[in-house]
Design an enzyme around this catalytic site. Structure first.
Site, PDB file in Angstrom:
ATOM      1  N   GLU A 139      48.521  35.968  45.015  1.00 34.59           N
ATOM      2  CA  GLU A 139      47.695  35.397  43.950  1.00 34.59           C
ATOM      3  C   GLU A 139      47.872  33.894  43.753  1.00 34.59           C
ATOM      4  O   GLU A 139      47.922  33.428  42.612  1.00 34.59           O
ATOM      5  CB  GLU A 139      48.030  36.130  42.650  1.00 34.59           C
ATOM      6  CG  GLU A 139      49.471  35.921  42.119  1.00 34.59           C
ATOM      7  CD  GLU A 139      50.494  36.928  42.609  1.00 34.59           C
ATOM      8  OE1 GLU A 139      50.285  37.495  43.697  1.00 34.59           O
ATOM      9  OE2 GLU A 139      51.507  37.146  41.927  1.00 34.59           O
TER      10      GLU A 139
ATOM     11  N   HIS B 217      42.806  42.842  42.257  1.00 39.07           N
ATOM     12  CA  HIS B 217      44.220  42.725  41.916  1.00 39.07           C
ATOM     13  C   HIS B 217      44.652  41.250  41.864  1.00 39.07           C
ATOM     14  O   HIS B 217      45.224  40.798  40.861  1.00 39.07           O
ATOM     15  CB  HIS B 217      45.042  43.500  42.951  1.00 39.07           C
ATOM     16  CG  HIS B 217      46.521  43.433  42.739  1.00 39.07           C
ATOM     17  ND1 HIS B 217      47.224  44.408  42.066  1.00 39.07           N
ATOM     18  CD2 HIS B 217      47.444  42.503  43.097  1.00 39.07           C
ATOM     19  CE1 HIS B 217      48.503  44.085  42.029  1.00 39.07           C
ATOM     20  NE2 HIS B 217      48.667  42.924  42.654  1.00 39.07           N
ATOM     21  N   GLU B 218      44.373  40.522  42.915  1.00 38.78           N
ATOM     22  CA  GLU B 218      44.833  39.121  42.946  1.00 38.78           C
ATOM     23  C   GLU B 218      44.132  38.291  41.870  1.00 38.78           C
ATOM     24  O   GLU B 218      44.728  37.404  41.270  1.00 38.78           O
ATOM     25  CB  GLU B 218      44.628  38.507  44.336  1.00 38.78           C
ATOM     26  CG  GLU B 218      45.257  39.275  45.497  1.00 38.78           C
ATOM     27  CD  GLU B 218      46.698  39.725  45.292  1.00 38.78           C
ATOM     28  OE1 GLU B 218      47.411  39.089  44.482  1.00 38.78           O
ATOM     29  OE2 GLU B 218      47.112  40.726  45.914  1.00 38.78           O
TER      30      GLU B 218
ATOM     31  N   HIS C 114      45.775  38.759  38.565  1.00 42.00           N
ATOM     32  CA  HIS C 114      46.999  37.962  38.435  1.00 42.00           C
ATOM     33  C   HIS C 114      46.730  36.584  37.816  1.00 42.00           C
ATOM     34  O   HIS C 114      47.664  35.924  37.352  1.00 42.00           O
ATOM     35  CB  HIS C 114      47.633  37.734  39.800  1.00 42.00           C
ATOM     36  CG  HIS C 114      48.622  38.784  40.231  1.00 42.00           C
ATOM     37  ND1 HIS C 114      49.685  39.163  39.456  1.00 42.00           N
ATOM     38  CD2 HIS C 114      48.718  39.492  41.392  1.00 42.00           C
ATOM     39  CE1 HIS C 114      50.406  40.079  40.131  1.00 42.00           C
ATOM     40  NE2 HIS C 114      49.831  40.302  41.295  1.00 42.00           N
TER      41      HIS C 114
ATOM     42  N   GLU D 182      53.292  42.701  38.011  1.00 37.12           N
ATOM     43  CA  GLU D 182      52.572  43.646  38.876  1.00 37.12           C
ATOM     44  C   GLU D 182      52.013  44.864  38.133  1.00 37.12           C
ATOM     45  O   GLU D 182      50.919  45.324  38.450  1.00 37.12           O
ATOM     46  CB  GLU D 182      53.463  44.082  40.039  1.00 37.12           C
ATOM     47  CG  GLU D 182      53.889  42.935  40.964  1.00 37.12           C
ATOM     48  CD  GLU D 182      52.732  42.213  41.639  1.00 37.12           C
ATOM     49  OE1 GLU D 182      51.594  42.724  41.642  1.00 37.12           O
ATOM     50  OE2 GLU D 182      52.974  41.099  42.159  1.00 37.12           O
TER      51      GLU D 182
ATOM     52  N   ASP E 246      63.401  40.430  47.766  1.00 40.47           N
ATOM     53  CA  ASP E 246      62.644  41.068  48.856  1.00 40.47           C
ATOM     54  C   ASP E 246      63.200  42.451  49.179  1.00 40.47           C
ATOM     55  O   ASP E 246      62.476  43.348  49.602  1.00 40.47           O
ATOM     56  CB  ASP E 246      62.718  40.228  50.147  1.00 40.47           C
ATOM     57  CG  ASP E 246      61.822  39.004  50.078  1.00 40.47           C
ATOM     58  OD1 ASP E 246      60.961  38.945  49.180  1.00 40.47           O
ATOM     59  OD2 ASP E 246      61.997  38.106  50.924  1.00 40.47           O
TER      60      ASP E 246
ATOM     61  N   TYR F 179      54.745  48.206  40.193  1.00 40.02           N
ATOM     62  CA  TYR F 179      53.289  48.315  40.253  1.00 40.02           C
ATOM     63  C   TYR F 179      52.791  49.555  39.504  1.00 40.02           C
ATOM     64  O   TYR F 179      52.112  49.461  38.487  1.00 40.02           O
ATOM     65  CB  TYR F 179      52.835  48.421  41.716  1.00 40.02           C
ATOM     66  CG  TYR F 179      52.985  47.148  42.512  1.00 40.02           C
ATOM     67  CD1 TYR F 179      51.884  46.355  42.777  1.00 40.02           C
ATOM     68  CD2 TYR F 179      54.213  46.739  43.008  1.00 40.02           C
ATOM     69  CE1 TYR F 179      51.993  45.185  43.518  1.00 40.02           C
ATOM     70  CE2 TYR F 179      54.340  45.577  43.755  1.00 40.02           C
ATOM     71  CZ  TYR F 179      53.228  44.797  44.004  1.00 40.02           C
ATOM     72  OH  TYR F 179      53.338  43.648  44.719  1.00 40.02           O
TER      73      TYR F 179
HETATM   74  N1  BES Z   1      52.206  39.148  44.290  1.00 43.28           N
HETATM   75  C1  BES Z   1      52.025  40.233  45.156  1.00 43.28           C
HETATM   76  C2  BES Z   1      52.702  40.068  46.477  1.00 43.28           C
HETATM   77  C3  BES Z   1      54.208  39.910  46.381  1.00 43.28           C
HETATM   78  C4  BES Z   1      54.961  40.643  45.485  1.00 43.28           C
HETATM   79  C5  BES Z   1      54.846  39.020  47.210  1.00 43.28           C
HETATM   80  C6  BES Z   1      56.336  40.456  45.410  1.00 43.28           C
HETATM   81  C7  BES Z   1      56.210  38.849  47.151  1.00 43.28           C
HETATM   82  C8  BES Z   1      56.964  39.564  46.245  1.00 43.28           C
HETATM   83  C9  BES Z   1      50.551  40.551  45.362  1.00 43.28           C
HETATM   84  O1  BES Z   1      49.790  40.347  44.221  1.00 43.28           O
HETATM   85  C10 BES Z   1      50.431  42.002  45.666  1.00 43.28           C
HETATM   86  O2  BES Z   1      50.853  42.779  44.862  1.00 43.28           O
HETATM   87  N2  BES Z   1      49.843  42.353  46.792  1.00 43.28           N
HETATM   88  C11 BES Z   1      49.642  43.734  47.175  1.00 43.28           C
HETATM   89  C12 BES Z   1      48.216  44.140  46.988  1.00 43.28           C
HETATM   90  C13 BES Z   1      47.918  44.901  45.742  1.00 43.28           C
HETATM   91  C14 BES Z   1      46.493  45.423  45.748  1.00 43.28           C
HETATM   92  C15 BES Z   1      48.864  45.984  45.363  1.00 43.28           C
HETATM   93  C16 BES Z   1      49.934  43.857  48.644  1.00 43.28           C
HETATM   94  O3  BES Z   1      50.166  42.854  49.293  1.00 43.28           O
HETATM   95  O4  BES Z   1      49.923  44.960  49.155  1.00 43.28           O
HETATM   96 ZN    ZN Z   2      50.318  41.786  42.717  1.00 43.14          ZN
END
Ligand code: BES
Ligand code: ZN
Length: 700
Positions: free
Chosen positions: A362, A386-387, A390, A409, A469, A477
């Protein structure tokens, strides 16, 4: 473990730490500059607390992390706060480095305290201080940054020191800000292995014409490409000048100010003054945390989608992307209707090469997306919803530390489904909620995932000493979203929507913690509204601190999926032929539900029947294909192996890679196959995907 002499912290830095721990003002740093050591030579384990050399109490790195407001940042924003950052980079694709300056405008809340920045594998060439006449903030920001960067006069050398390096958290840079100064300049270069940057060969891009560079900073990778207070609780405005070879376009998650014309000075002139380069300018006039600074450089084209929305992508995919994401503008309008005005001006997206490890990120004004969303039928656009969501939950109101990721999330998944409901109807939103909950329940019970880690099943997590990570899961989520659904059910939608709107306006451009949420619920919901007839007040403590899901958690349901499940059972039991399955109008979510509802007894033979009827191995939808290949790995369905290998080599999205590799590792032949593929694929993966897969595939 013995810590090599070269990376032992000096007494001065240790003193800074101890003084800071006691809450006393720290003395100025006196030590001589020292470059950051090579990362591989001074690995210090995170865990061994019995060894005096790594006991947090004796380890200045750990002590500094523990003493500050964020366990993942060395910075002490309560003493010195970075208000604005002026960035100036030259992008060198041959050396795979960014070189340049970061000019930090600081507020010195404690005038005697040093500025402590996060860094990881940065080569610091010099640190300087100066007093500048500027007030940080949206209007002063752009002018100040651009001028300060390009003007080399008036800077005086500052003393500074790099502290102990930790493999997960990097090293603090402690800077003794010269008396009276309010700006600090660091001249530095990144290293090719910077975890927050991925440098790709032309071969790894859609057009295969030009190299590519992109950043991914969440959660704590910003420090690997810029010295910063790398905590989501610290926000700054910023601006940047990015010099790239002439054939490239640079974009950032910011207002794009176009190209820099006219005379260039200093280092910029040396690099950019000979006509072989271009300099792009950007400004982010709203305050953002460091993890939301983002850059990409490549062969990029832009196509308008609506008045406030556009896509950026490789020229070979830009038309497909604009078509796939045609609903972006409508999503933006609906999101504003739900929870208030959009704060960021434009909402553009950038379609990255397939190595991008996430579905989406996002970055404000410029969401980064995986090209695996380009299904051709707009079926995977919930990632955009989703993004976009955010832009409120995450970017406007940000989790204070990564242990509270659910506030980013969970809120976002809830909001995402509300946008989907507005645009595509309640059935589609319900289908996606059922899929999401089922994934969560599966993850919570699987011993290979969260099953044996109750501490990671809590919404509010204690991540001290843990690399965010490594703690990543579906819990923030889907469990987070379910808590909000539970509150919505208890108080009714109108009350809950007003609550959310107030949450966003009250905390706009600020950061929030789980206790803030509990207080806000107490005041704005429990204190002001009765629960609806037949409803019970959700028990926040059970949701937030408990493992698993509390009793009475919402049960999303969607009739079309019940029918799909029925057919899966019948097909599995041999009572329904593949060609009789009613898949004609199925979305990817129907397919996922079908495949996941097949009994475990389904083997390669029945997979062959499905493949013959529906050509699943050839699916061009990444969600369906990802699920199918996971099944193929689990059931040793050989006809899909070539596709599996090519998919694993081409696509770097961690969500797809992990389950397929994990399924392969369940048998001895599969383990070998997984490692053989991984050996070929790993060089093309992003550091984030590599770290996850290394721990799955490489024996410790
Ligand atoms: N912000 C996240 C990606 C993220 C989370 C990067 C934690 C590093 C650490 C992004 O918004 C996200 O949640 N992406 C999801 C998609 C979503 C539809 C659930 C993904 O990448 O799968
Ligand atoms: Zn996210």
């Amino acid at each position: 473990m013995r810590v090599p002499e070269s990376c032992r912290p000096s007494l001065v830095l240790a003193f800074v730490v101890l003084a800071a721990c006691k809450g006393e003002p720290a003395p100025p740093v006196q030590a001589q500059p020292k470059t950051q050591p090579e990362p591989t030579e001074q690995a210090v384990t995170n865990t061994d607390a019995t060894d005096p050399a790594t006991d947090p109490a004796n380890d200045p790195a750990k002590s500094m992390l523990a003493a500050g407001p964020d366990p993942h940042s060395y910075s002490r924003p309560e003493n010195v706060r970075v208000a604005h950052v002026g960035l100036n980079w030259v992008v060198d694709f041959d050396a795979q480095t960014l070189t340049g300056d970061a000019v930090l405008l600081v507020e010195r809340l404690d005038p005697r305290a040093p500025l402590i920045l996060d860094s990881r594998d940065l080569d610091i060439k010099g640190v300087y201080g100066m007093k500048v006449d500027a007030t940080p903030g949206p209007l002063g920001a752009p002018e100040l940054g651009l001028d300060a960067i390009r003007n080399d006069e008036g800077w005086v050398e500052a003393s500074w020191e790099v502290g102990l390096y930790d493999p997960s958290f990097g090293a603090p840079i402690a800077i003794d800000i010269p008396e009276g100064a309010n700006a600090v300049k660091l001249r530095y270069a990144t290293r090719p292995g910077a975890t927050g940057l991925q440098w790709l060969e032309a071969q790894q891009t859609a057009g295969k014409q030009a190299s590519y560079l992109y950043s991914q900073s969440q959660a704590i990778h910003a420090r690997s490409w810029m010295p910063c207070q790398d905590s989501p609780g610290v926000r700054s405005t910023w601006d940047a000048v990015v010099v790239v070879p002439r054939r490239y376009t640079a974009v950032m998650a910011a207002e794009q100010l176009g190209e820099l014309e006219g005379e260039l000075e200093g280092e910029l002139e040396a690099e950019a003054g000979d006509g072989t380069t271009r300099a792009f300018r950007f400004v982010m006039p709203q305050k953002v945390p460091a993890y939301l600074v983002a850059l990409a450089v490549g062969d990029l084209e832009r196509r308008e989608v609506g008045p406030r929305t556009a896509v950026w992508a490789d020229p070979t995919v830009v038309a497909a992307a604009a078509n796939e994401f045609a609903d972006m503008e409508a999503m933006l309008t609906e999101a504003e209707q739900l929870y208030g005005d959009y704060a960021w001006g434009r909402y553009d997206v950038l379609v990255l090469p397939p190595a991008f490890p996430f579905g989406g990120m996002e970055n404000p004004r410029l969401t980064f997306l995986t090209p695996t969303l380009l299904a051709g039928d707009r079926s995977l656009v919930s990632v955009i919803a989703h993004e976009l969501a955010h832009s409120w939950s995450g970017n406007l109101v940000t989790n204070k530390t990564w242990g509270d990721l659910w506030l980013n999330e969970g809120f976002t998944v809830y909001f995402e489904r509300r946008i989907i409901e507005q645009i595509y109807g309640p059935e589609r939103a319900a289908i996606e909620a059922v899929i999401g909950k089922r994934e969560l329940v599966e993850e919570l019970s699987d011993p290979d995932q969260m099953g044996d880690k109750p501490e990671f099943q809590r919404l509010a997590q204690d991540l001290r000493g843990v690399d965010p990570d490594q703690a990543f899961s579906g819990v923030p989520y889907e469990k987070g979203a379910l808590l909000l659904v539970a509150l919505e059910h208890a108080y009714g939608r109108p009350v809950f929507d007003a609550f959310l709107r107030k949450w966003f306006t009250t905390h706009a451009f600020g950061s929030v913690s789980t206790p803030d949420f509990i207080d806000f619920v107490g005041i704005e919901l429990v204190g002001k509204h009765p629960v609806l007839d037949g409803q019970r007040t959700p028990q926040l403590a059970a949701w937030i601190d408990g493992a698993g899901l509390p009793d009475g958690a919402p049960e999303p349901s969607a009739e079309p999926l019940d029918l799909v499940q029925d057919e899966a059972k019948k097909f599995g039991a041999g009572e329904l032929e593949a060609k009789a399955i009613s898949a004609k109008n199925w979305t990817p979510w129907h397919w996922l539900h079908f495949l996941r509802s097949l009994p475990t007894t389904v083997g390669a033979a029945q997979m062959g029947e499905l493949d013959q009827a529906f050509e699943l191995t050839k699916s061009s939808n990444a969600e369906i294909l990802g699920e199918w290949l996971e099944m193929a790995a689990r059931h040793r369905y050989e006809p899909a192996y070539p596709r599996m290998e090519s998919f694993l080599i081409e696509v770097g999205r961690r969500k797809f890679l992990t389950p397929i590799y994990r399924a392969l590792t369940q048998t001895p032949e599969g383990w070998k196959q997984a490692n053989a593929i991984y050996a070929k694929a790993r060089p093309g993966y992003h550091a984030i995907s590599r770290t996850t897969l290394d721990s799955l595939l490489r024996t410790p």
